[in-house]
Every structure is written in structure tokens, then in C-alpha cells.
Design a protein around this motif. Sequence first.
Motif, PDB file in Angstrom:
ATOM      1  N   ASP A 194       0.833  -1.203   0.000  1.00  0.00           N
ATOM      2  CA  ASP A 194       0.000   0.000   0.000  1.00  0.00           C
ATOM      3  C   ASP A 194       0.868   1.254   0.000  1.00  0.00           C
ATOM      4  N   TRP A 195       1.941   1.235   0.805  1.00  0.00           N
ATOM      5  CA  TRP A 195       2.832   2.399   0.867  1.00  0.00           C
ATOM      6  C   TRP A 195       3.541   2.610  -0.465  1.00  0.00           C
ATOM      7  N   GLU A 198       1.311   4.099  -3.191  1.00  0.00           N
ATOM      8  CA  GLU A 198       1.118   5.543  -3.035  1.00  0.00           C
ATOM      9  C   GLU A 198       2.377   6.302  -3.451  1.00  0.00           C
ATOM     10  N   ASN A 202       2.838   8.880  -7.000  1.00  0.00           N
ATOM     11  CA  ASN A 202       3.237  10.289  -6.919  1.00  0.00           C
ATOM     12  C   ASN A 202       4.683  10.517  -7.357  1.00  0.00           C
ATOM     13  N   GLN A 219      -3.496   0.783  -9.650  1.00  0.00           N
ATOM     14  CA  GLN A 219      -3.316   1.999  -8.868  1.00  0.00           C
ATOM     15  C   GLN A 219      -2.116   2.826  -9.306  1.00  0.00           C
ATOM     16  N   LYS A 563      -9.442   8.371  -0.384  1.00  0.00           N
ATOM     17  CA  LYS A 563      -8.443   9.128  -1.127  1.00  0.00           C
ATOM     18  C   LYS A 563      -8.267  10.533  -0.550  1.00  0.00           C
ATOM     19  N   GLN A 566      -6.217  10.233   2.421  1.00  0.00           N
ATOM     20  CA  GLN A 566      -4.820  10.017   2.044  1.00  0.00           C
ATOM     21  C   GLN A 566      -4.164  11.323   1.602  1.00  0.00           C
ATOM     22  N   GLN A 570      -0.978  13.154   3.141  1.00  0.00           N
ATOM     23  CA  GLN A 570       0.183  13.539   2.334  1.00  0.00           C
ATOM     24  C   GLN A 570       0.543  14.999   2.547  1.00  0.00           C
TER      25      GLN A 570
END
Length: 641
Positions: A194-195, A198, A202, A219, A563, A566, A570
Motif C-alpha cells: 500500500d505504501w 502511493e 506520486n 493503482q 483518497k 490520504q 500527504q
Amino acid sequence: MLQLINVTKSFAGQTVLNAVDWHLRPGERIGLCGENGAGKTTLLRLLAGLHEPDTGTIQTARGTLVGYLPQDGLEHAGRTLFDEARSALEHLLAIEAELGELETRISASHAQADLDRYALLQEEFLQRGGYTMEAEVARVLKGLGFSENDRDKPCEHFSGGWQMRIALAKLLLRRPNLLLLDEPTNHLDLPARDWLEEYLANYPFTVVLVSHDRFFLDQVVTKIVEVWHASLTSYPGSYSRYLTAREERVSALREAKRRQDEEIAKIEAFINKFRYNNIKAPLVQSRIKQLEKIERIDLPPERKRIAFSFPPPPKGGRLAVRLHGVGHGYGEQTVLTGVDLAVERGERVALVGANGAGKSTLMRLLAGVEASRQGTREEGAGLVLAYFAQDQANTLEAQLTVLEQITRVAPFDMVPKLRNLLGAFLFHGDDVHKKVSVLSGGERNRLALAILLLRPANLLLLDEPTNHLDLQSKEVLLDALRGYAGTLIFVSHDRYFVDALATRVVEVANAAATAYLGNYEDFLRAKGGEGHSTLRVETTTVTKAVPVADDKSARIASHAERKASQRDAQRREKRLLEVEARIAELEALLAGLVGEMQDPAMATDHARLYPLIDRHDTLQRDLDEQMALWEELQEQDGAAE
């Protein structure tokens, strides 16, 4: 930034890339897809400069920094984990070392050239994140699953899977503008996946990756490039979009070929009918030329669709298995304590948690292959279980062939289906005649899983069954498990697999096991505390499996909320890093001022000393404000968690 021009590459007489043209552009995030052996790893190694093409050229733009992560084979030793990861920032470390040398020289001589060089390097160090590099190293290591206690552990104490995590951490810290990743999720548990998902979503530069994790691809990537039949075909969008677009493309090609074949048949019929008719000779010649000009449509080879279904499970009672007050550990280490877990007939329970949390231990206790230190285990009436452990391959007989091994244990009515089943687990053609002794570790695991799935059982316990399977094989296994009428308990680090199967998720963490109704997405929502507390079921009172409603609009809304959460996290993390950078900068400036103020000459030079004192007071106030802001942000982070 990188271009393949008419590139051909062969191995052992097999052409894996044939006259390929491909242009990689800055900022693209590309997933390479194709069956095992199609040439995905070969293509990555060509891009990394580790292979040379047989023919054609590869052009790389000036300033392209390439970073490549292979599937395995990397080891680190001689340094602690933190120092090894930090070594990836070699340019910053060199600047830091030079700044230290300059500080020593400046304190002795005050040479203007040294002062100018120091100012230049300090600005570069700041701009490149030098003052936050310690925090960035810690953030990446934490994201990839390393604990604070691992920081000072020698690298040689980490196993193969953790060695690859170290390599991945170093690669991410280097931040190459062309990042090549071959199965980066192979050794990651769900939290680390999951990390990384993400992080890569980005990532500001170009990423090309191979992954057999469908959810991860959906994703992360913005384009799929299919490696198939020695050629490359691009599809914009996610992996799910690629599956639809590929089917649409192949269907359109089939229809176009059907029409072309009809047209060719008509032309050939005319030519054959009037070939020897002098009057029609000009028309025949015209048709022959027309036929020669037709560019024939080639269809991509058909992929074999393999289906497998489980033998009907024996009838059992309402309860499959129950643990009550179970505690367990090894030596002085406590792994589980006070676990109460009841699994009923028909449930599909996913065990999730970080590596080392105790998932496999819990599986062994549920399977009855280990006796717990405390508590009891109860089996339901008529229980027939089949257990797939991570080391299941050790039960195979080395002298047998693949086909002999599976035939020996297969029920009589399953024998005609064995070739199809082996094909689903990547044993094609002559592979079935290989001796077990020559199989790789991954091949042995796949064979052991195929054998296990042949046995009629009403409780399946599968510990990481998706390891070493490609996307197509995972789909075969997933379809078979969807149709399985018995009870299922499984561990998997494949998010798509868990989401598609689980009716309940049990999180193993902090020596406890806590149950949440629904799939992994529901579990994340419940953990996030976004108004879904009714999904949570404490382990002490689980008695009934509840089906998850397929409410599309609710899932979309929940996804949007998650989201948004999240994004907030961030923003907080970005602001925290900025504050930490400012704190480090202020501390460096204060340290410099203190050193200057301690110069013995300052004792009599008040004209220089007093401005320095005023400057010191200003910087100290600024530092105090930044520290207060840092504490406030930390509290917000803790409240959000």
C-alpha cells in the motif's frame, strides 16, 4: 528520454523481441504485461543497459539516470541497515563531508574562497534535501516495513526478502529519472505494498515495472505495454482498462480478418474460374495484382483459457474451527496472546498484517500442525482440512517427474484434468516431464499448490498461495476458489486477490487477532474510522459470516473519502518534512553562529559580537516557533491515525 529503434533480441534460438520500435517519454508510468517467458525481464535489462540488442539501437537522452531493481539476487553486508540505505544518497553525503572539512578550515583561516565554497555547497545541500535526508531515509525504511529496532541491525542479518527491500529502499532514495522495477512487490506484505503504491503513484519521473499484482498495476500505472509474440503493443490506462481494450482490439482484428478472408476468397474464386479464359485475361491479371497488394491481417496467437474446479467438499458441521484463549510463541518471544477466533462453514477469511506479525503461526495453529502454549483448538464435526504451508514444497519426492508426482496423489476422476491443471500453474509441454529435483523453488511451490487443490476438503488453509504465480494463473486460481463450496482461510499479499475473495479480514498485529467483516477495502475503511464502525467485529464474539453488499455507489463514495484522507495525510507529511528541513537549517545556522561567537577575538570586538548575539536571538525564536509547529503537526498525525 529513451528510444528503441528496430531492436531485436534472442535467447537460445528464441526471438523474444523482433524489430521493436518504442519511445519512452518523461513522466510515464508503464506496466509491462505478458506471460512468463514473453520477454518482460529481457526488455527491462535492455533498458537498464545490462543487455545489448542483437540488432537495432537504444538511444538514451543525456542526463538520464537509470535505476534497476531485479527480481532477486541482491545482498548487502558490512553496514547497518540505516547506513546502507543512507549510502544511496552518495552525492549528498559527499557534500556533507566537504561542508565539514570547510567548517574546520574556515574556523582556522577564514579564507574567502572557503567561505564562498561553503555558501555555495550549503545552498545546494539545502535545495537537494540534505537537511531532511535522515528523515527521508527513515520514512522510506518505515514505509517498506522496517521497524525502528531494525535501524542499527547489520544488513547481513536480514533474509533474502528483506535484502530486496533494502535494495528497493536505496533505489527509491536515489530517485532516478528512469526507474525500472522487476516484480517490486514480490517480497512485500500488504501494508508495504500500500505504501509503495502511493509512493510510485506520486513519483515525478518515469517508471517502468513488471508486476503480477493486478490491484497494484491498476493503482500505479498510466499505460500498459504488452510484450507478446516478440512485439510490443501499448494500451493507455490501467491494467483493468487494458484487459477490456485488448479484447476489443482482438475482436476488431478478428472481424477485419474475417472480412478480408471473404474478400480474398472471392478474388481467388474469380481468378480460378477465369484463369484460362482469354477474354477475361485482363480482368484476371487485375485481380492477381489486387491480391498481391493486400496487406494480410495477422491475429495475435490465441491464449489458452484454462479452467479448474475443486472436487466437491465433504459435508461438515456449521463450525469449521475455533480457537479460544490461544497464546503462542517461540522461546522468550510471544507471538500471539488471548486469541479467540471462530470460523464457520462457507466463510472466506483473509489473514493480513505485516511480515513477522504472526500470520503463519496463526495458520499453523488453525491447521493443528502446532500445539498452542495456552488455550484450546476445537474442530467442527466432519472437518476435512487441507493445509498449504509456505514450505509445502519440501513434501515433494525429488526422483519423480512433475506429472508422476501429481498423478500419484490425484483422485481417479481428476486424472483426465491433470494436464489442464498443470498448465494453469505454468507447467506447459515438456515441463511436465521434468524431475522434481531440477525444479526451481517457485516451480516446486506451484506444483505443491496444484497437488493440494486436488484433495477433497471442506476447509482449505492457504499460506501465500499466489506467490510465484503470474496474472493469468492467479485468475485461474481465483476463479476456482470463487466456485469452491467449502470454507477458506488464506494469507495473501495480493490486494486484488484478497478483495475478490474475502468475506472477513483478520488483522494479526501486536500479538492479537482482530476481525473485520468484508474484504480488504472494508477493512481499510474500518481501520480509518470513517463512520464504518459497524463493520468491525471483535474476535471474542464472531459467530456468523455476513455477506458484503455489492453497493457500487457506496464503494465509490468510500473510495473518494479514503483518497481524500490520504491526500490530507500527504499534505501533513509534506508540511512536516518542510518544518523538519527548516529546523535542521536553523540548527545549522545557530551552530555556525555559536562557533563564530566563541572565537577568542570576539571578546574585544563588540562591533561584530553584538549583531551576532541579536542574530542568534532571532534564529532561536524562529527555531522555538518551528519546534512548536512540529509538535502540533505530530499531534495531528497521531490523531489522524
